[in-house]
Design an enzyme around this catalytic site. Structure first.
Site, PDB file in Angstrom:
ATOM      1  N   HIS A  20      -4.315  -8.843   3.523  1.00  0.00           N
ATOM      2  CA  HIS A  20      -5.601  -8.605   3.631  1.00  0.00           C
ATOM      3  C   HIS A  20      -6.309  -9.224   5.030  1.00  0.00           C
ATOM      4  O   HIS A  20      -5.773 -10.427   5.440  1.00  0.00           O
ATOM      5  CB  HIS A  20      -6.389  -9.120   2.683  1.00  0.00           C
ATOM      6  CG  HIS A  20      -6.608  -8.311   1.325  1.00  0.00           C
ATOM      7  ND1 HIS A  20      -6.916  -9.018   0.076  1.00  0.00           N
ATOM      8  CD2 HIS A  20      -6.462  -7.172   1.288  1.00  0.00           C
ATOM      9  CE1 HIS A  20      -6.765  -8.097  -0.842  1.00  0.00           C
ATOM     10  NE2 HIS A  20      -6.398  -6.904  -0.229  1.00  0.00           N
TER      11      HIS A  20
ATOM     12  N   ARG B 209      -1.420  -1.426  -6.987  1.00  0.00           N
ATOM     13  CA  ARG B 209      -1.361  -2.741  -6.162  1.00  0.00           C
ATOM     14  C   ARG B 209      -2.395  -3.714  -6.592  1.00  0.00           C
ATOM     15  O   ARG B 209      -2.050  -4.920  -6.511  1.00  0.00           O
ATOM     16  CB  ARG B 209      -1.744  -2.202  -4.814  1.00  0.00           C
ATOM     17  CG  ARG B 209      -2.241  -3.085  -3.692  1.00  0.00           C
ATOM     18  CD  ARG B 209      -2.597  -2.479  -2.416  1.00  0.00           C
ATOM     19  NE  ARG B 209      -3.236  -3.217  -1.449  1.00  0.00           N
ATOM     20  CZ  ARG B 209      -2.905  -4.318  -0.591  1.00  0.00           C
ATOM     21  NH1 ARG B 209      -1.563  -4.220  -0.803  1.00  0.00           N
ATOM     22  NH2 ARG B 209      -3.842  -4.697   0.031  1.00  0.00           N
TER      23      ARG B 209
ATOM     24  N   HIS C 124      -3.100   3.052  -6.075  1.00  0.00           N
ATOM     25  CA  HIS C 124      -3.834   1.756  -5.309  1.00  0.00           C
ATOM     26  C   HIS C 124      -4.076   0.999  -6.664  1.00  0.00           C
ATOM     27  O   HIS C 124      -4.121  -0.448  -6.452  1.00  0.00           O
ATOM     28  CB  HIS C 124      -5.081   2.286  -4.775  1.00  0.00           C
ATOM     29  CG  HIS C 124      -5.753   1.034  -3.869  1.00  0.00           C
ATOM     30  ND1 HIS C 124      -4.978   0.833  -2.760  1.00  0.00           N
ATOM     31  CD2 HIS C 124      -6.793   0.521  -3.940  1.00  0.00           C
ATOM     32  CE1 HIS C 124      -5.698  -0.224  -2.098  1.00  0.00           C
ATOM     33  NE2 HIS C 124      -6.793  -0.529  -2.896  1.00  0.00           N
TER      34      HIS C 124
ATOM     35  N   ARG D  79       0.833  -1.348  -0.029  1.00  0.00           N
ATOM     36  CA  ARG D  79       0.169  -0.169   0.029  1.00  0.00           C
ATOM     37  C   ARG D  79       0.892   1.075   0.261  1.00  0.00           C
ATOM     38  O   ARG D  79       2.211   1.399   0.556  1.00  0.00           O
ATOM     39  CB  ARG D  79      -0.808   0.007   1.332  1.00  0.00           C
ATOM     40  CG  ARG D  79      -1.720  -1.298   1.508  1.00  0.00           C
ATOM     41  CD  ARG D  79      -2.647  -1.101   2.710  1.00  0.00           C
ATOM     42  NE  ARG D  79      -3.628  -2.149   2.869  1.00  0.00           N
ATOM     43  CZ  ARG D  79      -3.375  -3.308   3.400  1.00  0.00           C
ATOM     44  NH1 ARG D  79      -2.032  -3.604   3.837  1.00  0.00           N
ATOM     45  NH2 ARG D  79      -4.206  -4.165   3.430  1.00  0.00           N
TER      46      ARG D  79
ATOM     47  N   LYS E 257      -1.591  -2.437   7.558  1.00  0.00           N
ATOM     48  CA  LYS E 257      -3.073  -1.820   7.928  1.00  0.00           C
ATOM     49  C   LYS E 257      -3.611  -2.502   8.862  1.00  0.00           C
ATOM     50  O   LYS E 257      -3.907  -3.876   8.845  1.00  0.00           O
ATOM     51  CB  LYS E 257      -3.430  -1.660   6.562  1.00  0.00           C
ATOM     52  CG  LYS E 257      -5.118  -0.821   6.584  1.00  0.00           C
ATOM     53  CD  LYS E 257      -5.580  -0.709   5.555  1.00  0.00           C
ATOM     54  CE  LYS E 257      -7.128  -0.188   5.767  1.00  0.00           C
ATOM     55  NZ  LYS E 257      -7.802  -0.139   4.454  1.00  0.00           N
TER      56      LYS E 257
ATOM     57  N   TYR F 151      -9.732 -10.504  -6.971  1.00  0.00           N
ATOM     58  CA  TYR F 151      -8.815 -10.868  -8.080  1.00  0.00           C
ATOM     59  C   TYR F 151      -9.273 -12.442  -8.662  1.00  0.00           C
ATOM     60  O   TYR F 151      -8.782 -12.749  -9.903  1.00  0.00           O
ATOM     61  CB  TYR F 151      -7.493 -11.067  -7.428  1.00  0.00           C
ATOM     62  CG  TYR F 151      -7.098  -9.838  -6.681  1.00  0.00           C
ATOM     63  CD1 TYR F 151      -6.905  -8.526  -7.347  1.00  0.00           C
ATOM     64  CD2 TYR F 151      -7.095  -9.590  -5.253  1.00  0.00           C
ATOM     65  CE1 TYR F 151      -6.710  -7.260  -6.832  1.00  0.00           C
ATOM     66  CE2 TYR F 151      -7.007  -8.521  -4.622  1.00  0.00           C
ATOM     67  CZ  TYR F 151      -6.775  -7.383  -5.687  1.00  0.00           C
ATOM     68  OH  TYR F 151      -6.451  -6.182  -4.872  1.00  0.00           O
TER      69      TYR F 151
END
Length: 364
Positions: free
Chosen positions: A333, A311, A308, A205, A229, A342
């Site tokens: 994630h 990414r 983003h 990120r 994150k 994806y």
């Protein structure tokens, strides 16, 4: 505390003091579990809501800090509907459906805390009537829908290498008649290509890139140690692998980092810049990296490309060679539900299922 987190915490502390006491109490309650960035968004949402309440005469408060619990208790469903209409139709900038959903979720969280968790001196709920409990917030952000929006708006296959190469060399040819732009490009092209390469070869990120320090880099093992994150443990950094190409790009950039950017030894940031009017290299900001990628993307012929989406580009490419669980771990994630984007982007799940059916029918 990582750099961006420190900045957001300072902004949060500055803004929350202008909120009612019960909002300050709610933020304190959430602080151990949510990042300052998330809580800052909460406070901004509450500022907007309280401003609207006062403008509509639903609160007699002279400022947001004076909004009372009783005024929240007296809100009717028609008021909440009116606020949603305001968010979706206001002329100074309408909100996307997902943004409206997030803002309403912020209010639900506050009202739930006040009515179900927080207590007064007599052990009764602070909020006796919770109008937000009646509000249904539909899930907007479905993986399949997100994938549909991303189709054709990310880099695919050879484009990943082409974009890095364009930053490293091609952009200069396109701006050769603009001396000022060319000078800036010659100063920064190795660094900029390295940043794009790192994201496209690791899936980091932008906030994770900004927070990288020199000692987070293990070139020999192609590893970075990053604050992920949602992880509020400030003593732990997650190891994240990057591909061989980024090793070469990082090695090249590091030979220039100190001399070209006049970076003092006290500056630990991996990616640095010399701000206008200053003489020493300092850590790049998130906004600077975002603007930099957009600049190159427009000339590259992909004006919709953002940091983003780089990414997303890596994630789609990575998922084609790996399963959903490895992709989830690489991207950091919280659940595979987010990673499902994806699967929809590549149609890998369906194509593999068809191949397995063919193999079974032919006895392979």
């Amino acid at each position: 505390m990582m750099i961006q987190k420190t900045i957001d915490r300072k902004k949060l502390d500055e803004r929350v003091v202008h909120m009612p006491w019960f909002v300050q109490q709610f933020i304190d309650y959430k602080l151990p579990d949510l990042s300052p960035s998330t809580l800052l968004e909460y406070v901004r949402d509450y500022e907007q809501f309280f401003n609207w309440l006062r403008a509509e005469g639903l609160s007699e408060a002279g400022g947001n800090a004076e909004v009372t619990l009783l005024e929240l208790e007296r809100l009717r469903m028609e008021s909440i509907v009116g606020y949603r209409i305001h968010l979706t139709t206001r002329t100074e900038g309408t909100n996307a459906r997902i943004t409206v959903s997030r803002k309403m979720s912020s209010l639900r969280s506050l009202f739930h805390y006040l009515s179900q968790i927080a207590e007064d001196e007599n052990f009764y709920p602070l909020l006796k009537r919770n109008i937000m409990a009646k509000v249904e917030i539909k899930r907007i952000h479905k993986p399949k829908d997100t994938a549909a929006k991303l189709k054709g708006k990310i880099l695919e296959e050879d484009e990943l290498l082409e974009f890095i190469g364009y930053i490293a060399e091609g952009y200069g040819a396109d701006i050769q008649n603009n001396k000022q732009a060319l000078h800036s490009y010659e100063q920064n092209k190795e660094r900029d290509a390295c940043i794009a390469s790192l994201i496209l070869n690791s899936g980091l990120r932008v906030s994770e890139v900004v927070n990288l320090n020199l000692d987070d880099l293990d070139l020999a093992n192609k590893l970075l140690y990053v604050y992920r994150k949602g992880n509020n443990d400030e003593t732990f950094k997650t190891p994240v692998y990057f591909r061989e190409q980024s090793k070469d790009d990082l090695t090249h950039y590091l030979t220039l980092r100190q001399t070209r950017y006049k970076t003092p030894k006290r500056e630990k940031a991996l990616f640095v810049t010399i701000p206008n009017g200053q003489k020493e290299g300092k850590r790049m900001t998130k906004r600077a990296i975002q603007a930099m990628i957009i600049k190159y993307a427009k000339r590259f012929g992909k004006p919709y490309l953002t940091v983003h989406k780089l990414r997303h580009s890596f994630a789609t490419d990575y998922y084609l060679q790996n399963d959903i669980y490895k992709t989830k771990e690489q991207l950091g994630h919280a659940s595979t539900e987010t990673t499902e984007v994806y699967a929809h982007l590549t149609d890998k799940t369906m194509s593999e299922a068809i191949e397995r059916r063919n193999e079974a029918s032919t006895g392979l």
